[in-house]
Write a protein that holds these residues in place. Structure first.
Motif, PDB file in Angstrom:
ATOM      1  N   LYS A  55       0.806  -1.221   0.000  1.00 57.40           N
ATOM      2  CA  LYS A  55       0.000   0.000   0.000  1.00 57.40           C
ATOM      3  C   LYS A  55       0.845   1.280   0.000  1.00 57.40           C
ATOM      4  CE  LYS A  55      -0.573   0.218   4.984  1.00 57.40           C
ATOM      5  NZ  LYS A  55      -1.513   0.355   6.078  1.00 57.40           N
ATOM      6  N   PHE A  56       2.178   1.145   0.147  1.00 57.09           N
ATOM      7  CA  PHE A  56       3.059   2.318   0.165  1.00 57.09           C
ATOM      8  C   PHE A  56       3.499   2.746  -1.231  1.00 57.09           C
ATOM      9  CE2 PHE A  56       3.677   0.334   4.331  1.00 57.09           C
ATOM     10  CZ  PHE A  56       3.245   1.375   5.133  1.00 57.09           C
ATOM     11  N   GLY A  57       3.169   1.966  -2.268  1.00 58.23           N
ATOM     12  CA  GLY A  57       3.499   2.350  -3.640  1.00 58.23           C
ATOM     13  C   GLY A  57       4.616   1.499  -4.220  1.00 58.23           C
ATOM     14  N   VAL A  58       5.490   2.163  -4.959  1.00 56.89           N
ATOM     15  CA  VAL A  58       6.585   1.480  -5.652  1.00 56.89           C
ATOM     16  C   VAL A  58       7.892   2.179  -5.299  1.00 56.89           C
ATOM     17  CG1 VAL A  58       7.545   0.897  -7.910  1.00 56.89           C
ATOM     18  CG2 VAL A  58       5.078   0.814  -7.554  1.00 56.89           C
ATOM     19  N   LEU A  59       8.896   1.405  -4.932  1.00 58.08           N
ATOM     20  CA  LEU A  59      10.247   1.898  -4.673  1.00 58.08           C
ATOM     21  C   LEU A  59      11.126   1.447  -5.833  1.00 58.08           C
ATOM     22  CD1 LEU A  59      12.105   3.350  -2.654  1.00 58.08           C
ATOM     23  CD2 LEU A  59      12.606   1.114  -1.675  1.00 58.08           C
ATOM     24  N   ALA A  60      11.876   2.364  -6.419  1.00 52.17           N
ATOM     25  CA  ALA A  60      12.683   2.053  -7.601  1.00 52.17           C
ATOM     26  C   ALA A  60      14.135   2.471  -7.382  1.00 52.17           C
ATOM     27  CB  ALA A  60      12.104   2.750  -8.820  1.00 52.17           C
ATOM     28  N   PRO A  61      14.992   1.588  -6.860  1.00 52.30           N
ATOM     29  CA  PRO A  61      16.414   1.921  -6.748  1.00 52.30           C
ATOM     30  C   PRO A  61      17.040   1.958  -8.145  1.00 52.30           C
ATOM     31  CG  PRO A  61      16.018  -0.331  -6.039  1.00 52.30           C
ATOM     32  CD  PRO A  61      14.695   0.257  -6.344  1.00 52.30           C
ATOM     33  N   PHE A  62      18.089   2.785  -8.308  1.00 53.22           N
ATOM     34  CA  PHE A  62      18.733   2.898  -9.622  1.00 53.22           C
ATOM     35  C   PHE A  62      20.209   3.231  -9.474  1.00 53.22           C
ATOM     36  CE2 PHE A  62      17.341   7.174  -8.628  1.00 53.22           C
ATOM     37  CZ  PHE A  62      18.440   7.947  -8.964  1.00 53.22           C
ATOM     38  N   VAL A  63      20.931   2.992 -10.555  1.00 51.00           N
ATOM     39  CA  VAL A  63      22.329   3.396 -10.681  1.00 51.00           C
ATOM     40  C   VAL A  63      22.424   4.172 -11.999  1.00 51.00           C
ATOM     41  CG1 VAL A  63      23.029   1.240 -11.791  1.00 51.00           C
ATOM     42  CG2 VAL A  63      24.734   2.633 -10.610  1.00 51.00           C
ATOM     43  N   GLU A  64      23.269   5.208 -12.012  1.00 52.27           N
ATOM     44  CA  GLU A  64      23.325   6.089 -13.179  1.00 52.27           C
ATOM     45  C   GLU A  64      24.762   6.509 -13.444  1.00 52.27           C
ATOM     46  OE1 GLU A  64      20.172   9.129 -13.614  1.00 52.27           O
ATOM     47  OE2 GLU A  64      21.844  10.558 -13.577  1.00 52.27           O
ATOM     48  N   LEU A  65      25.099   6.678 -14.710  1.00 53.46           N
ATOM     49  CA  LEU A  65      26.409   7.159 -15.126  1.00 53.46           C
ATOM     50  C   LEU A  65      26.185   8.293 -16.121  1.00 53.46           C
ATOM     51  CD1 LEU A  65      29.500   6.742 -15.046  1.00 53.46           C
ATOM     52  CD2 LEU A  65      29.217   5.199 -16.999  1.00 53.46           C
ATOM     53  N   GLU A  66      26.760   9.463 -15.824  1.00 52.38           N
ATOM     54  CA  GLU A  66      26.638  10.626 -16.698  1.00 52.38           C
ATOM     55  C   GLU A  66      28.009  10.979 -17.252  1.00 52.38           C
ATOM     56  OE1 GLU A  66      23.158  12.874 -14.096  1.00 52.38           O
ATOM     57  OE2 GLU A  66      25.040  13.900 -14.534  1.00 52.38           O
ATOM     58  N   MET A  67      28.066  11.287 -18.543  1.00 52.83           N
ATOM     59  CA  MET A  67      29.318  11.687 -19.180  1.00 52.83           C
ATOM     60  C   MET A  67      29.080  12.959 -19.982  1.00 52.83           C
ATOM     61  SD  MET A  67      30.236   7.868 -20.417  1.00 52.83           S
ATOM     62  CE  MET A  67      28.496   7.517 -20.630  1.00 52.83           C
ATOM     63  N   ALA A 101      17.320   6.300  -5.342  1.00 56.70           N
ATOM     64  CA  ALA A 101      16.043   5.598  -5.326  1.00 56.70           C
ATOM     65  C   ALA A 101      14.929   6.615  -5.539  1.00 56.70           C
ATOM     66  CB  ALA A 101      15.842   4.875  -4.005  1.00 56.70           C
ATOM     67  N   GLN A 102      13.871   6.154  -6.186  1.00 57.74           N
ATOM     68  CA  GLN A 102      12.684   6.962  -6.371  1.00 57.74           C
ATOM     69  C   GLN A 102      11.507   6.220  -5.762  1.00 57.74           C
ATOM     70  OE1 GLN A 102      12.712   7.458 -10.662  1.00 57.74           O
ATOM     71  NE2 GLN A 102      13.205   9.623 -10.360  1.00 57.74           N
ATOM     72  N   TRP A 103      10.527   6.984  -5.328  1.00 57.28           N
ATOM     73  CA  TRP A 103       9.312   6.414  -4.757  1.00 57.28           C
ATOM     74  C   TRP A 103       8.134   7.078  -5.443  1.00 57.28           C
ATOM     75  CZ3 TRP A 103       5.699   9.416  -2.105  1.00 57.28           C
ATOM     76  CH2 TRP A 103       4.624   8.694  -1.567  1.00 57.28           C
ATOM     77  N   ARG A 104       7.120   6.281  -5.731  1.00 51.64           N
ATOM     78  CA  ARG A 104       5.905   6.847  -6.300  1.00 51.64           C
ATOM     79  C   ARG A 104       4.687   6.091  -5.773  1.00 51.64           C
ATOM     80  NH1 ARG A 104       8.212   3.940 -10.368  1.00 51.64           N
ATOM     81  NH2 ARG A 104       6.880   2.408 -11.387  1.00 51.64           N
ATOM     82  N   LYS A 105       3.606   6.806  -5.655  1.00 52.13           N
ATOM     83  CA  LYS A 105       2.350   6.240  -5.144  1.00 52.13           C
ATOM     84  C   LYS A 105       1.215   6.820  -5.968  1.00 52.13           C
ATOM     85  CE  LYS A 105      -0.681   4.502  -2.184  1.00 52.13           C
ATOM     86  NZ  LYS A 105      -1.149   3.177  -2.355  1.00 52.13           N
ATOM     87  N   GLU A 106       0.409   5.959  -6.547  1.00 53.77           N
ATOM     88  CA  GLU A 106      -0.762   6.374  -7.301  1.00 53.77           C
ATOM     89  C   GLU A 106      -2.004   6.071  -6.471  1.00 53.77           C
ATOM     90  OE1 GLU A 106      -0.538   4.198 -10.957  1.00 53.77           O
ATOM     91  OE2 GLU A 106       1.362   5.134 -11.530  1.00 53.77           O
ATOM     92  N   PHE A 107      -2.974   7.009  -6.464  1.00 60.29           N
ATOM     93  CA  PHE A 107      -4.216   6.782  -5.718  1.00 60.29           C
ATOM     94  C   PHE A 107      -5.335   7.622  -6.301  1.00 60.29           C
ATOM     95  CE2 PHE A 107      -1.966  10.235  -3.704  1.00 60.29           C
ATOM     96  CZ  PHE A 107      -2.943  11.155  -3.379  1.00 60.29           C
ATOM     97  N   ASP A 108      -6.541   7.246  -5.988  1.00 59.23           N
ATOM     98  CA  ASP A 108      -7.728   7.979  -6.416  1.00 59.23           C
ATOM     99  C   ASP A 108      -8.259   8.785  -5.227  1.00 59.23           C
ATOM    100  OD1 ASP A 108      -7.829   7.038  -9.046  1.00 59.23           O
ATOM    101  OD2 ASP A 108      -8.766   5.165  -8.393  1.00 59.23           O
TER     102      ASP A 108
END
Length: 122
Positions: A55-67, A101-108
């Motif tokens: 019920k807390f939504g979605v947790l999306a860990p990530f790794v990123e490389l910028e050049m 990490a990003q977190w998102r929650k969708e609800f009505d």
């Protein structure tokens, strides 16, 4: 400098004292002109995974490389004769990595769909 008043006095034995009062005015109504075209390139690689947390939504860990790569060729100003600047070219490269990490929650609510988002990067 244009001297407007000169005062001097000399004593026996070689001692002397002098004073000059004047004013200086410089008027250089010149404009230096220069033109250069520079380039910048950017690339980003990012990978992550969506992890549902109930019920807390979605947790999306990530790794990123910028050049990044930036280049500016040299140039010489024109229009001011002996005070024109000669600027040398320059090239710069940059690379950085991010872990986050990003977190998102969708609800009505009230008959509308809502999204809450949040994130952190290190």
């Amino acid at each position: 400098m244009r001297a407007s008043k000169v005062s001097a006095r000399q004593w026996p034995g070689g001692a002397a004292l002098a004073a000059i009062h004047g004013n200086t005015s410089t008027d250089t109504p010149r404009t230096a002109l220069g033109s250069v075209d520079a380039n910048q390139y950017f690339a980003l690689l990012r990978n992550g995974v969506d992890l549902p947390v109930g019920k807390f939504g979605v947790l999306a860990p990530f790794v990123e490389l910028e050049m990044q790569h930036a280049e500016s060729p040299g140039f010489t100003e024109t229009g001011t004769d002996s005070v024109n600047l000669a600027v040398s070219g320059n090239t710069a490269n940059s690379m950085r990595s991010l872990l986050g990490a990003q977190w998102r929650k969708e609800f009505d609510w009230l008959g509308h769909a809502w999204n809450l988002d949040g994130g952190a990067e290190f």
